[in-house]
Design a protein around this motif. Structure first.
Motif, short mmCIF file in Angstrom:
data_model
loop_
_atom_site.label_atom_id
_atom_site.label_comp_id
_atom_site.label_asym_id
_atom_site.label_seq_id
_atom_site.Cartn_x
_atom_site.Cartn_y
_atom_site.Cartn_z
N GLU A 67 69.46 -2.92 34.97
CA GLU A 67 70.04 -2.48 33.71
C GLU A 67 71.38 -1.78 33.91
O GLU A 67 72.16 -1.65 32.95
CB GLU A 67 69.06 -1.54 32.98
CG GLU A 67 67.82 -2.22 32.45
CD GLU A 67 66.73 -2.44 33.50
OE1 GLU A 67 65.66 -2.96 33.12
OE2 GLU A 67 66.95 -2.11 34.69
N ILE A 68 71.66 -1.33 35.12
CA ILE A 68 72.94 -0.73 35.45
C ILE A 68 73.84 -1.73 36.17
O ILE A 68 75.00 -1.93 35.80
CB ILE A 68 72.74 0.54 36.31
CG1 ILE A 68 71.98 1.60 35.52
CG2 ILE A 68 74.08 1.07 36.81
CD1 ILE A 68 71.57 2.80 36.33
N ALA A 69 73.30 -2.37 37.19
CA ALA A 69 74.09 -3.28 38.02
C ALA A 69 74.67 -4.44 37.22
O ALA A 69 75.79 -4.88 37.47
CB ALA A 69 73.25 -3.79 39.18
N SER A 70 73.91 -4.93 36.25
CA SER A 70 74.36 -6.11 35.49
C SER A 70 75.54 -5.80 34.57
O SER A 70 76.22 -6.70 34.09
CB SER A 70 73.20 -6.67 34.66
OG SER A 70 72.77 -5.73 33.68
N LYS A 71 75.78 -4.50 34.32
CA LYS A 71 76.84 -4.12 33.39
C LYS A 71 77.99 -3.38 34.05
O LYS A 71 79.03 -3.17 33.42
CB LYS A 71 76.26 -3.25 32.27
CG LYS A 71 75.22 -3.97 31.42
CD LYS A 71 74.65 -3.06 30.33
CE LYS A 71 73.63 -3.82 29.47
NZ LYS A 71 73.11 -2.97 28.38
N TYR A 87 62.96 6.80 35.45
CA TYR A 87 63.33 6.95 34.04
C TYR A 87 64.84 7.18 33.92
O TYR A 87 65.38 8.13 34.47
CB TYR A 87 62.57 8.12 33.41
CG TYR A 87 61.15 7.75 33.06
CD1 TYR A 87 60.83 7.27 31.79
CD2 TYR A 87 60.13 7.82 34.01
CE1 TYR A 87 59.53 6.89 31.46
CE2 TYR A 87 58.83 7.45 33.70
CZ TYR A 87 58.54 6.98 32.42
OH TYR A 87 57.26 6.61 32.12
N ILE A 88 65.49 6.26 33.20
CA ILE A 88 66.94 6.38 32.98
C ILE A 88 67.22 6.42 31.48
O ILE A 88 66.39 6.03 30.66
CB ILE A 88 67.73 5.22 33.62
CG1 ILE A 88 67.43 3.89 32.92
CG2 ILE A 88 67.46 5.13 35.11
CD1 ILE A 88 68.38 2.76 33.27
N PHE A 96 71.39 -0.40 42.02
CA PHE A 96 70.85 -1.75 41.97
C PHE A 96 69.74 -1.89 40.94
O PHE A 96 69.02 -2.89 40.92
CB PHE A 96 70.35 -2.16 43.37
CG PHE A 96 71.47 -2.30 44.36
CD1 PHE A 96 72.12 -3.52 44.52
CD2 PHE A 96 71.90 -1.22 45.11
CE1 PHE A 96 73.17 -3.64 45.42
CE2 PHE A 96 72.94 -1.33 46.02
CZ PHE A 96 73.58 -2.55 46.17
N ILE A 97 69.60 -0.90 40.07
CA ILE A 97 68.74 -1.07 38.90
C ILE A 97 69.39 -2.13 38.02
O ILE A 97 70.57 -2.00 37.66
CB ILE A 97 68.60 0.26 38.13
CG1 ILE A 97 67.81 1.28 38.97
CG2 ILE A 97 67.92 0.05 36.78
CD1 ILE A 97 67.77 2.67 38.38
N HIS A 152 62.90 -0.14 37.21
CA HIS A 152 62.67 -0.19 38.66
C HIS A 152 63.92 -0.75 39.34
O HIS A 152 64.50 -1.72 38.85
CB HIS A 152 61.48 -1.09 39.00
CG HIS A 152 60.17 -0.56 38.53
ND1 HIS A 152 59.40 0.32 39.27
CD2 HIS A 152 59.49 -0.76 37.37
CE1 HIS A 152 58.31 0.62 38.61
NE2 HIS A 152 58.33 -0.01 37.44
N PRO A 153 64.35 -0.14 40.46
CA PRO A 153 65.44 -0.76 41.23
C PRO A 153 65.01 -2.11 41.76
O PRO A 153 63.82 -2.41 41.87
CB PRO A 153 65.66 0.24 42.38
CG PRO A 153 65.02 1.51 41.93
CD PRO A 153 63.88 1.11 41.05
N SER A 154 66.00 -2.94 42.08
CA SER A 154 65.68 -4.24 42.67
C SER A 154 65.06 -4.02 44.05
O SER A 154 65.56 -3.22 44.85
CB SER A 154 66.93 -5.09 42.81
OG SER A 154 67.46 -5.39 41.53
#
Length: 361
Positions: A256-260, A192-193, A253-254, A179-181
Motif C-alpha cells: 500500500e506504500i510501495a505501489s504509490k 497497522y498503518i 515494501f508494504i 503486511h509487508p511483502s
C-alpha cells in the motif's frame, strides 16, 4: 497490552535510550559491519540527481530544483491532471529544520506539483512518541502543533495544500492492518498503518539528513515509521532490538506504500551531525546539498556520504549499515553502479570527490 500502551514521554525516552545504547554494542553493529555484502545485482544502476546550494542562496536555485526533480523522475509518466499527492514529512518533533523537513524543499515541491497539474496535495506525518502518544486510552501531544512549531504548517496552508496528521483520524477509525511483502521480520501479526494512504495516488518522501541516536542515521529508509499506529510503532518496532533495522526498512515494501511511492526529495542544506533525531550539532556548509531519486537506496547512500563529509569521526563504510544491507537483500543485491548526476558544480571538487570515494564499494 492496552494498559501498558499508556507510555509517557519520560518512560519512552528512558526505554529508547537503553535500546540506543544496546544498538551501539560491538556484538551487534561491528558484527554487521564485517558481514559480507550482498553480491552485485547486474543491471541495478539507481540514479540520484543533486544541486549544490550556496548558504542562504536557496531562492536563486528554484529553477535548478525543478531541473533536479525532472532529472530524477519523468513527472509526465505518473502525474496526471487532478492526481492526489501525499508529501510525507520528517516531523518527529516540533524542532525546526534540520531536525524536521526543510520548509524550502516543501515549498518548492508543492509549487512544482501544482504547476504540473496535481489536484489535492496532502502533507503530513505523525510525530514521534516523545511528543505524540495516541492510543486507545491516551491522547498526549499533537502532530499539528509540532508541525506549526517547526514552521512547516505555514508552508502547507500558504500553498493551499491539506495538512494531514494521522492520529487525528482516531485510533481505530484512522488505521488499518497490512503486511509487508514477504519475507519479512514482522511475524504473523498485522502492521497497522494510517488509512490516509488509501486516498492518494502518489507518495513523495521529504527526508532531512541527520544522525540518529538509535538508528545511526535517519534518511529516507526510516521515514515510513510515521505511518504506523502507536502500538505497532512502540511495541512491534522500537522495542524489538534485534530486528529494528530490518523492520523499518521492510515498511517501505508494504504494498500500500510501495505501489504509490514515486520520489524521494532530500535536503542537506543543513545537517544534524550528532545525537538526533531531534537535536545535536547542526552543520550548515557554505554549499549545501539537495537531491532527488526514485530509489530509496540511492537517496540514502548519497545522504550517508554527505553526512560523513560534514563530520569527524564518522564511519566511511556506508554500504555496511544494517538498514542499507537489508534493503539490498530485499532488492536482490547491491548496485552495479550508482549514477550520481550533479546539476551544478561544487566550488571545491574535493568535496564531491570524497563523496564519490565513499559511494564506491
Amino acid at each position: 497490552m492496552e494498559d501498558s500502551s499508556k507510555i509517557n514521554r519520560r518512560d519512552f525516552l528512558r526505554i529508547t535510550a537503553g535500546v540506543g545504547a544496546a544498538l551501539t554494542c560491538p556484538s551487534i553493529i561491528t558484527g554487521c559491519i564485517f558481514d559480507k555484502l550482498p553480491d552485485v545485482l547486474l543491471g541495478y544502476k539507481p540514479g540520484v540527481s543533486s544541486v549544490w546550494v550556496a548558504k542562504d542562496g536557496q531562492e536563486s536555485c528554484r529553477a535548478m530544483f525543478e531541473t533536479m526533480v525532472r532529472s530524477a523522475t519523468d513527472l509526465n509518466t505518473w502525474l496526471l491532471p487532478g492526481d492526489r499527492v501525499f508529501l510525507k514529512l520528517a516531523l518527529n518533533s516540533p524542532n525546526q529544520y534540520p531536525a524536521t523537513t526543510d520548509p524550502w524543499i516543501l515549498d518548492c515541491m508543492i509549487k512544482l506539483l501544482l504547476e504540473n497539474g496535481a489536484g489535492e496535495i496532502m502533507v503530513g506525518d505523525q510525530s514521534g512518541i516523545g511528543y505524540v502518544n495516541h492510543t486507545k486510552t491516551a491522547n498526549i501531544g499533537s502532530s499539528r502543533e509540532c508541525c506549526r512549531a517547526s514552521g512547516l504548517l505555514d508552508v502547507i496552508t500558504g500553498n493551499g495544500a491539506t495538512p494531514v496528521f494521522f492520529e487525528e483520524a482516531g485510533y481505530d477509525a484512522g488505521y488499518r492492518p497490512v503486511h509487508p511483502s514477504p519475507p519479512h521480520h514482522w511475524g504473523s501479526a498485522p502492521v497497522y498503518i494510517t488509512k490516509a494512504m488509501d486516498d492518494v495516488d502518489h507518495i513523495i518522501y521529504l527526508p532531512r539528513v541527520a544522525n540518529h541516536a538509535i538508528a545511526g542515521k535517519t534518511f529516507g529508509l526510516k521515514l515510513p515509521i510515521g505511518f504506523l499506529r502507536d502500538d505497532t510503532r512502540i511495541f512491534n518496532l522500537h522495542l524489538d532490538l534485534l530486528n529494528f533495522y530490518a523492520k523499518y526498512v521492510e515498511l517501505n515494501f508494504i504494498p500500500e506504500i510501495a505501489s504509490k511511492r514515486r520520489l524521494i526529495v532530500s535536503s542537506g542544506r543543513s545537517l544534524l551531525t550528532t545525537n538526533g533525531p531531534d537535536d545535536g550539532v547542526i552543520v550548515t556548509p557554505d554549499n549545501g546539498l539537495i537531491f532527488a531519486s526514485e530509489d530509496l537506496l540511492a537517496n540514502d547512500l548519497l545522504a550517508s556520504a554527505w553526512l560523513e563529509a560534514n563530520r569527524t569521526g564518522g564511519d566511511e563504510r556506508i554500504y555496511y549499515h544494517p538498514a542499507v544491507k537489508r534493503y539490498m537483500e530485499i532488492k536482490g543485491g547491491r548496485p552495479e553502479e550508482l549514477l550520481w548526476t550533479q546539476i551544478n558544480e561544487h566550488p571545491d571538487p574535493a568535496v564531491p570527490g570524497y563523496m564519490e570515494h565513499l559511494l564506491t564499494v
